[in-house]
Enzyme design. Structure first.
Site, PDB file in Angstrom:
ATOM      1  N   LYS A  41     -34.924 -37.709  52.756  1.00  0.00           N
ATOM      2  CA  LYS A  41     -33.990 -37.086  53.703  1.00  0.00           C
ATOM      3  C   LYS A  41     -34.278 -35.598  53.903  1.00  0.00           C
ATOM      4  O   LYS A  41     -33.927 -35.034  54.930  1.00  0.00           O
ATOM      5  CB  LYS A  41     -32.561 -37.326  53.255  1.00  0.00           C
ATOM      6  CG  LYS A  41     -32.196 -38.804  53.379  1.00  0.00           C
ATOM      7  CD  LYS A  41     -30.745 -39.087  53.182  1.00  0.00           C
ATOM      8  CE  LYS A  41     -30.424 -40.533  53.524  1.00  0.00           C
ATOM      9  NZ  LYS A  41     -31.063 -41.503  52.570  1.00  0.00           N
TER      10      LYS A  41
HETATM   11  C1  LIG Z   1     -31.283 -42.819  52.864  1.00  0.00           C
HETATM   12  C2  LIG Z   1     -32.262 -43.522  52.000  1.00  0.00           C
HETATM   13  C3  LIG Z   1     -32.828 -44.760  52.396  1.00  0.00           C
HETATM   14  C4  LIG Z   1     -32.420 -45.481  53.670  1.00  0.00           C
HETATM   15  O1  LIG Z   1     -32.910 -44.844  54.819  1.00  0.00           O
HETATM   16  P1  LIG Z   1     -32.336 -45.209  56.270  1.00  0.00           P
HETATM   17  O2  LIG Z   1     -32.980 -44.256  57.204  1.00  0.00           O
HETATM   18  O3  LIG Z   1     -30.847 -45.007  56.171  1.00  0.00           O
HETATM   19  O4  LIG Z   1     -32.681 -46.627  56.546  1.00  0.00           O
HETATM   20  C5  LIG Z   1     -33.792 -45.334  51.576  1.00  0.00           C
HETATM   21  N1  LIG Z   1     -34.154 -44.751  50.409  1.00  0.00           N
HETATM   22  C6  LIG Z   1     -33.632 -43.566  49.998  1.00  0.00           C
HETATM   23  C7  LIG Z   1     -34.068 -42.996  48.701  1.00  0.00           C
HETATM   24  C8  LIG Z   1     -32.673 -42.918  50.770  1.00  0.00           C
HETATM   25  O5  LIG Z   1     -32.151 -41.745  50.344  1.00  0.00           O
END
Ligand SMILES: *Cc1c(COP(=O)(O)O)cnc(C)c1O
Length: 464
Positions: free
Chosen positions: A112
């Protein structure tokens, strides 16, 4: 570039307005009016660029005239200069034509950061130019909160309030939020569940006078700027591994479908992706959708991959819009059904179209532990629970070994030390960035699950 709503009844907006607005006023999500495209030659030439320059190349067409290119370039260099690895998103070979793209070299060790480090800077840049301020309110069950805080800390144009459920996030995740001591950051531990936090945030957005008074904005993955930043690493891996007559496949541990949708966007922009594996844990609404053509949420269950403990993938609406040939009336109808009957079914043509690009796959916590152990045995790599789901999906669902399969590693194993140690008997080493996190003093406010009290806290603690 103009942006249109998936439900067709909100006005089209340029990039800067879309970033500051978040959700469209008709309840839909913004998507670009058309997909910018790159030629084969342009994609091949991308391998000459470093990560920040590639980001500029990929993001500039989405921004259009909203930001001068020199300013955008400076923002992106500042963003990715802050990452821990010189490659920013390094690729590791894990097997025959199988690659792992590590997306955990940002400040909070989850993918993120690749979007939220950019979004925080973008907010500040746009607001300073307008002489305006924003209040960010978000609920988190883990990674989003800390990534949003790191992206927005010490930015004068922003106040940030993050709600998390008291006692229900991991200690590392909590400390990644509460040990950030910035004047504009406020962590609120709510005596309740994640859903309580989420519902209060929604209620604040639905209270239009409160929303306008504080100029609320969102940092969740409905914000289009996050998707643009995520398209970049698909081109990063793709431009390095692609060759003529050799398309690409990706495997993505999935929750809100934001990451997968960014891959779809890359494909529409010319990257020759012919297969994407959508990985889930026990919260398998997407797997069931690919199996049946029907979207029916179940109850959220807690797993060892908490960032994927989601039943409603909000970005899937953008995918539906594409699958239905960009027909907003079709999406409006499906979303109506969804809110009234609690589920919807797509027509056969759409379902087949989805299956030609995507494969859904789910793994239980037990399987995930076995996968982590096996990867450690055969490669020596320690991978986290989310990334393990991606790798297992890549190996289990790939259609051919002729094409490069790139699995996205979305979190660093040190974020989940107990689960990893239980799986392989070894504690993952802590990266220097969070080495002292257990000693740093925490700062947060514990509050009752009481919307009125939290609203007045936000009113009195924001700068405005
Ligand atoms: C947010 C997150 C996801 C999921 O990603 P999306 O874009 O919501 O599908 C997967 N793995 C981790 C570690 C995350 O923080």
């Amino acid at each position: 570039m103009q942006y249109i709503s998936t439900r067709g009844r909100a006005e089209a907006l340029p990039f800067d307005e879309v970033v500051l607005t978040g959700l469209a006023r008709d309840g839909g999500l913004y998507v670009p009016a058309f997909w910018p495209t790159f030629t084969e030659r342009e994609i091949r030439d991308m391998r000459k660029l470093d990560y920040a320059d590639l980001a500029l190349r990929v993001i500039a067409p989405f921004v259009g005239r909203a930001i001068p290119e020199a300013d955008l370039g400076a923002l992106l260099h500042d963003t990715y200069g802050n990452f821990n690895h010189r490659a920013v998103a390094p690729l590791k070979q894990m097997g025959h034509n199988l690659w792992l793209m590590e997306l955990f070299h940002g400040p909070t060790l989850a993918f993120k950061d690749y979007a939220l480090q950019f979004l925080g800077r973008l907010f500040e840049y746009l607001l300073n130019k307008r002489g305006e301020r924003l209040t960010i309110v978000g609920a988190t069950s883990g990674d989003t909160g800390s990534a949003a805080i790191e992206g927005c800390r010490d930015r004068d144009a922003l106040d940030v309030f993050i709600l998390f459920p008291l006692g229900r996030v991991s200690e590392v995740q909590r400390r990644q939020m509460t040990t950030v001591h910035a004047k504009n950051v406020h962590c609120i531990a709510v005596k309740g569940t994640f859903d309580d936090c989420q519902n209060m945030v929604k209620a604040m957005f639905n209270d239009l006078s409160f929303r306008d008074e504080l100029r609320l904005s969102a940092v969740n993955s409905i914000n289009w700027a996050r998707i643009t930043a995520q398209v970049v690493y698909y081109f990063w891996a793709g431009s390095h591994l692609w060759a003529k007559d050799r398309p690409l496949a990706y495997s993505v541990p999935t929750g809100n479908f934001g990451n997968v949708f960014a891959g779809y966007a890359a494909q529409q922009m010319g990257l020759p992706i012919d297969h994407m594996v959508v990985g889930s844990n026990a919260n398998d609404i997407l797997t069931r959708f690919f199996e049946t053509g029907t979207m029916t949420p179940g109850d959220v269950v807690a797993t060892t991959s908490p960032s994927m403990d989601i039943q409603i993938s909000s970005n899937f609406e953008r995918m539906l819009f594409e699958l239905y040939g960009r027909d907003p009336d079709a999406i409006d109808g499906l979303m109506d059904q969804f809110s009234q009957k609690g589920s919807y079914t797509v027509n056969d043509a759409v379902w087949k179209k989805a299956l030609s690009l995507f494969s859904g796959v789910r793994y239980t916590d037990g399987e995930v532990a076995d996968i982590i152990d096996e990867i450690y045995e055969v490669t020596g790599e320690i991978v986290d629970t989310h990334s393990a789901i991606g790798i297992a999906g890549a190996e289990g669902r790939r259609r051919t070994h002729d094409t490069p399969m790139i699995s996205l590693a979305t979190a660093h194993p040190a974020k989940f030390p107990e689960t990893i140690e239980a799986a392989i008997g070894v504690r993952p080493p802590m990266p220097s960035r969070i080495l002292d996190i257990m000693e740093r003093p925490e700062r947060f406010t514990v509050m009752e699950n009481d919307l009125g009290a939290i609203k007045s806290f936000i009113r009195t603690h924001g700068k405005k």
